[in-house]
Design a protein around this motif. Sequence first.
Motif, PDB file in Angstrom:
ATOM      1  N   GLU A 293       0.785  -1.223   0.000  1.00 30.84           N
ATOM      2  CA  GLU A 293       0.000   0.000   0.000  1.00 30.84           C
ATOM      3  C   GLU A 293       0.822   1.280   0.000  1.00 30.84           C
ATOM      4  N   HIS A 317      -7.993  -4.065  -1.302  1.00 34.56           N
ATOM      5  CA  HIS A 317      -7.246  -4.135  -0.046  1.00 34.56           C
ATOM      6  C   HIS A 317      -6.208  -3.006   0.039  1.00 34.56           C
ATOM      7  N   GLU A 318      -5.390  -2.876  -0.985  1.00 34.60           N
ATOM      8  CA  GLU A 318      -4.329  -1.854  -0.925  1.00 34.60           C
ATOM      9  C   GLU A 318      -4.928  -0.457  -0.888  1.00 34.60           C
ATOM     10  N   HIS A 321      -6.100   0.463   2.558  1.00 36.67           N
ATOM     11  CA  HIS A 321      -5.015   0.885   3.450  1.00 36.67           C
ATOM     12  C   HIS A 321      -4.830   2.412   3.447  1.00 36.67           C
ATOM     13  N   GLU A 340      -3.940  -4.589   9.150  1.00 32.30           N
ATOM     14  CA  GLU A 340      -4.320  -5.642   8.197  1.00 32.30           C
ATOM     15  C   GLU A 340      -5.729  -6.187   8.407  1.00 32.30           C
ATOM     16  N   THR A 343      -8.138  -3.481   7.306  1.00 31.10           N
ATOM     17  CA  THR A 343      -8.080  -3.355   5.850  1.00 31.10           C
ATOM     18  C   THR A 343      -8.783  -4.538   5.177  1.00 31.10           C
ATOM     19  N   TYR A 403      -4.825 -10.803   9.762  1.00 29.17           N
ATOM     20  CA  TYR A 403      -5.726 -10.542   8.637  1.00 29.17           C
ATOM     21  C   TYR A 403      -7.114 -11.120   8.899  1.00 29.17           C
TER      22      TYR A 403
HETATM   23 ZN    ZN Z   1      -2.520  -5.285   3.797  1.00 32.10          ZN
END
Ligand code: ZN
Length: 626
Positions: A293, A317-318, A321, A340, A343, A403
């Motif tokens: 990210e 996802h990125e 972030h 994480e 995100t 995660y």
């Molecule tokens: Zn990540």
Amino acid sequence: MQTRFLIACPFLLLASACSNESVDDYDPARDYFTFANTDAFVTGHLSLDLDVDFEREVLRGYAMLSMRRLDAEASEVILDTRDLSVSSVALVAGGRSSETGFRSGEPHPVLGTPLHVDVPAGAGDAFDLVIEYRTSPESTALQWLPPELTAGRKHPMVFSQSQAVHARSWIPLQDTPAVRMTYEATVRTPETLLAVMSADNDPLAPRTGEYRFEMPQPIPSYLLAIAVGNFYFAPLGEDTGVYTEPELLDASVYEFADTQAMLELAEAMYGPYEWGRYDLLVLPPSFPYGGMENPRLSFITPSLLAGDRSLVSVVAHELAHSWSGNLVTNATWRDGWLNEGMTSYIESRLMEVIYDTARVDEERVLMYRELLLDFDSVPERMQALAPRLDDANPDDFQGTIHYNKGQLFLVYLEEAFGREAFDAFLEAYFEEFAWGTVTTEQFLDFLDARLLSREGAAVTRAQAEAWTYGPGLPDDAPIPSSENLDNAAAMARAFAEDSVALGEIPVGAWSPQAAIHFINSLPAELSRDKLAALDAGWSLSETHNAEIARTWFIQVATRRYTDAYESLEAHLNRYGRGRLIGPVYAALAENGQDAALAREMFRRARGAYHPIVAAWIGGMIGDDAG
Ligand code: ZN
Ligand code: BES
């Protein structure tokens, strides 16, 4: 043996660094992975001036750190470095510049080498350090790619990966998420190449061989990023676009067409995007992660180019972030779940709109399965979202907890308080902590103040703490389910029992996630003929969907389906992303007969791997040259 994904690797390397802290001294708010004396001095701005030398595989030049003194007594700044050669340090204060003393401390295998710089009291409360240095070809952050390892095969390339503690291997600095700085840079490259950074890239910059960057928003060091290569640009939307080699540009534009929509959606849900443009940089297969990210410019693996937009959750996802991680940052790596897990949760909320709830249910079932598998191998005390990292056994810490358990905790809160209240909570959280860092304890306090302490609240502080500090999952944790995946699992059983023929399974209408679940649900004692039929019927060994290929080759290795070993090796050579290849090597090494073969295949392939991935897999399969 470790079978987890590469995401775990930095923690794996790091945790040993803290093994000699005594239990009672443990301070959850302290970053144990830096030498920097950040309670005495902090950096506010970084100015880089670097030559990119492909022949020697080094960056060479100056880093100027603009620092503030917090402790009047302190007389030396301690910086993080790794494999850097520092040739001079100048102290600039009160309009005067002078050479100042510096010395390197003892190198540490994980943390690198502290650099002690003399800063006499007379230097005042604000000063600059100008450090002349160069990197080494062994820099853990930088991968120098010869032309053969790029798509175009004509130009060299270099790219960085700073998270978690690799920034120090290309810049001498305070390498901790606790310190934020703005930065600017001048980068000189061979004239035919383009430099990009986690900064204000100009999509149409002429290729002059000298590039200027500014990053006006303050960022932690792990988000410093650079790449130099034969990159070109194409827009995806008004504020979004993609850089990559010309060979991959059209495919990237097609695959990531939803990026602008994702950006607008995320803004509507979580508040303004604070960074200006949002672009992607699609790198060669050796990029070790799915994505990174880096602010304004996420670095992305080309393994997402499946041709059907089925793997874009990594982009979601990125992008997510930009809020959880880049705007509000985990205080230390022990709080990594705040980056994480949050995100991953936001990623799923974006996917729900870009695709639908059925897709999110599918992804959550797959992530839940991975989480349960990990609970089998991770010791209980490391199953907490925020474990003690001081005396961690490196083999015990693993990213799936951050995660997947992290995401599930937020799903739990969303379900308990209702979507509206939970969305408002998250938006308020980003506003409250914007441009700052957060510990797990601060998160819990904020959660407490906003939601838990409401009258009749459905969750108590103790229940929340069971997630952050307890092992496994609380009894009332949500259990993801998906009709599509239930159906795929039933089909797998029916296929194994001969009650359905392969041709009757409507895989063409399935999502890749359903195909993955089908493969994972095949009973252990499936016959070779059936595996062969499946491989031929679904062209599994040839699939261009990297996630399906990963799933298939893990099964091929576990079941010793040797007919597909040639294709398995091709897979190990096609990808360099840790998640796609690490578990395949591990499955081979663990099947009772192929440990030596795994090492042979690794030796043949490793030249193309990123050093971080090569070290991880080497350690995992017992190839210590790794
Ligand atoms: Zn990540
Ligand atoms: N920030 C991570 C990558 C990372 C984590 C690098 C820890 C170094 C240390 C990135 O955002 C990430 O999570 N990538 C995932 C994406 C996936 C979960 C959608 C990956 O690479 O697989």
